[in-house]
Design an enzyme around this catalytic site. Structure first.
Site, PDB file in Angstrom:
ATOM      1  N   THR A 145       0.832  -1.203   0.000  1.00 37.84           N
ATOM      2  CA  THR A 145       0.000   0.000   0.000  1.00 37.84           C
ATOM      3  C   THR A 145       0.866   1.252   0.000  1.00 37.84           C
ATOM      4  OG1 THR A 145      -1.648  -1.209   1.294  1.00 37.84           O
ATOM      5  CG2 THR A 145      -1.827   1.202   1.261  1.00 37.84           C
ATOM      6  N   GLU A 146       0.594   2.166  -0.949  1.00 37.97           N
ATOM      7  CA  GLU A 146       1.326   3.429  -1.060  1.00 37.97           C
ATOM      8  C   GLU A 146       2.843   3.230  -1.135  1.00 37.97           C
ATOM      9  OE1 GLU A 146      -0.443   5.751  -1.795  1.00 37.97           O
ATOM     10  OE2 GLU A 146      -2.388   5.550  -0.820  1.00 37.97           O
ATOM     11  N   LEU A 147       3.258   2.092  -1.674  1.00 40.88           N
ATOM     12  CA  LEU A 147       4.680   1.744  -1.800  1.00 40.88           C
ATOM     13  C   LEU A 147       5.414   1.760  -0.463  1.00 40.88           C
ATOM     14  CD1 LEU A 147       5.860   3.498  -5.118  1.00 40.88           C
ATOM     15  CD2 LEU A 147       5.109   1.135  -4.787  1.00 40.88           C
ATOM     16  N   ILE A 148       4.700   1.480   0.630  1.00 38.92           N
ATOM     17  CA  ILE A 148       5.350   1.429   1.944  1.00 38.92           C
ATOM     18  C   ILE A 148       6.376   0.297   1.936  1.00 38.92           C
ATOM     19  CG2 ILE A 148       4.998   0.962   4.397  1.00 38.92           C
ATOM     20  CD1 ILE A 148       2.204   2.226   4.099  1.00 38.92           C
ATOM     21  N   CYS A 295       5.061   6.634  -0.759  1.00 40.30           N
ATOM     22  CA  CYS A 295       4.984   7.572  -1.888  1.00 40.30           C
ATOM     23  C   CYS A 295       3.805   8.525  -1.759  1.00 40.30           C
ATOM     24  CB  CYS A 295       4.878   6.798  -3.207  1.00 40.30           C
ATOM     25  SG  CYS A 295       3.291   5.954  -3.435  1.00 40.30           S
TER      26      CYS A 295
END
Length: 399
Positions: A145-148, A295
């Protein structure tokens, strides 16, 4: 060979209805179906269906010279199934070409990787199976998720057998290094780490509004100016950019239609799927990221998601319920559990003044309204859990 890797994120928040204090204990349905359906139907018509049609034509015409990857969240799939099943069918047509790859992610598009490893693994396995069932592919690469991403998150992904993971090309992490190389996890070096090129990704996301608009020629000219040794450019962005954030009138569809041809004709770059990058290139070094990056905003950290006390309070209260969910294992409550974990709910509580909530279609007038609404729902959800957890007392009557 120089590789250009395009990966689109497909996700839409499942929006919660206005849930008042007096609804607690009385109303157990939490979702704004009208708004959710309207948004999905609008995006189906302006983004998903027309963009997929353009891509299908390109993939067939270019016969392997053009390739692309997608990460579709479980919540997006849920809403497509409810409101726009033809969108799933259009993605399935893309899959049949053999030139499209689908990645795995958390089924709930959640922040669970930061809170609970067992639930994190469960969501990944659920989503991977769903992708395989729908598109006939077993995902080899993971996108959180969200490039975590952090070293420990990468270690878990390696344990699950994935070959690669996507991460934000955060400047404060890379420093003098370039995102245009393949890296590997510092704990499990077999896991390859693909870093997002923020500049090229943001040029497409926002470049149509500045300096006369982005053209395919200008984009490819910028590619050609990269150092000769930099051989991988990873473009990761939201699919809703095409026809959503950037309307048809900006020229975004023409850009999409003519970009592959311009890249092939005027550069040394070849299009590649994410798994091909992982398989065909060697990591130049380990990348050490002890603290999670993302991101979501210009700081490339977790602050838009967990940067204030109300966001952390809501997330902690949510995951305090994990043991009860596992114990009770009720189908309806499990479904609500999935939906309540979505990262969007916590993003809507963000108090950073420069965060662009309009991009995420924030339905609340303030982060505090979002917090109160969410906590009201969570209070009712806890009541439902307690009611299910009460042992049923059976009585027998004497005959």
């Amino acid at each position: 060979m120089k590789a250009l890797c395009f990966c689109f994120q497909v996700h839409q928040a499942l929006r919660l209805r206005q849930y008042r204090f007096f609804d607690i204990g009385n109303e157990h349905y939490y979702y704004d179906d009208y708004t959710n359906e309207n948004i999905i139907r609008k995006l189906a018509d302006t983004c998903y269906l027309p963009a997929n049609a353009v891509l299908l034509d390109l993939l067939i015409a270019l016969k392997g010279k053009f390739k692309i990857s997608f990460s579709i969240s479980g919540l997006a799939l849920d809403q497509f199934e409810l409101y726009a099943p033809e969108v799933i069918e259009s993605f399935q047509k893309l899959a049949t070409t053999g030139y499209v790859e689908f990645l795995s992610e958390t089924d709930s598009h959640s922040l669970v990787s930061l809170k609970n490893k067992a639930e994190f693994i469960k969501q990944i396995e659920t989503h991977s199976q769903r992708i395989e069932d729908l598109f006939g592919q077993k995902p080899q690469v993971f996108k959180n998720t969200e490039l975590i991403y952090s070293d420990s998150i990468g270690e878990t992904i390696a344990e699950l057998g994935f070959h690669g993971i996507l991460a934000e090309g955060a400047q404060h992490i890379l420093k003098w290094k370039s995102p245009n190389y393949l890296y590997c996890n510092s704990i499990s070096p077999k896991l390859k780490v693909l870093m997002r090129n923020c500049k090229f990704s943001n040029d497409i996301a926002w470049g149509f509004n500045f300096d006369g608009g982005l053209t395919t020629e200008r984009f490819v000219a910028n590619l050609n100016q990269l150092d000769e040794k930099e051989q991988i450019v990873n473009i990761f962005l939201n699919y809703e950019t095409i026809g959503g954030y950037q309307s048809k009138e900006t020229g975004i569809f023409d850009f999409l239609r003519y970009l592959p041809e311009t890249v092939i004709r005027d550069s040394e770059f070849k299009f590649a799927k994410v798994s091909e990058i992982v398989s065909n290139y060697q990591a130049v070094s380990k990348i050490q990221i002890p603290v999670p990056i993302a991101c979501v905003d210009k700081e490339q950290d977790l602050s838009p998601l967990l940067g204030n006390h109300i966001q952390n309070e809501a997330l902690n209260k949510l995951y305090e319920l994990n043991a009860s969910i596992v114990k009770i294992n009720d189908a309806r409550l499990n479904k609500d559990w999935r939906f309540l974990q979505a990262s969007d709910h916590f993003y809507f509580m963000c108090t950073k003044p420069f965060t662009n909530n309009n991009i995420h279609n924030n339905p609340f007038s303030s982060p505090y309204e979002a917090f109160i609404n969410y906590m009201n729902i969570l209070s009712d959800f806890k009541i439902c859990l307690k009611e299910k957890d009460i042992p049923k007392i059976t009585s027998t009557s004497e005959s």
